[in-house]
Design a protein around this motif. Structure first.
Motif: not given
Length: 86
Positions: A34-40, A58-63
């Motif tokens: 879940d991208e949103k959960q990982v972003q948080k 942040e985007e690289k880590i989340v992806n």
């Protein structure tokens, strides 16, 4: 555990044990697809660690986390956070 032990950790790190336990709980039950959960979680780790990261990083880590799903590699994430922002 001993309260004085936790107090020493808080004094050395500047991070309250409540924050550490809340983060551990969030990670334990997180859906890493879940991208949103990982972003948080990434934002919370950055804040607690006192290591601001760029939106790009942040985007690289989340992806990276989302692509690997439950195969989360904390060493890889730590390495990405320690890279110089490009």
């Amino acid at each position: 555990m001993n309260d004085s032990f936790f107090k020493k950790i808080e004094q050395k790190t500047g991070v309250s044990m409540d924050e550490v336990f809340a983060l551990a709980n969030a990670i334990q039950y997180a859906d890493f697809s879940d991208e949103k959960q990982v972003q948080k979680i990434v934002r919370k780790v950055s804040k607690i660690a006192g290591k601001p990261i760029t939106k790009d990083l942040e985007e690289k880590i989340v992806n990276s986390v989302v692509q690997k799903g439950n195969k989360l590699n904390l060493n890889e994430i730590a390495s990405m956070m320690n890279q110089k922002n490009e």
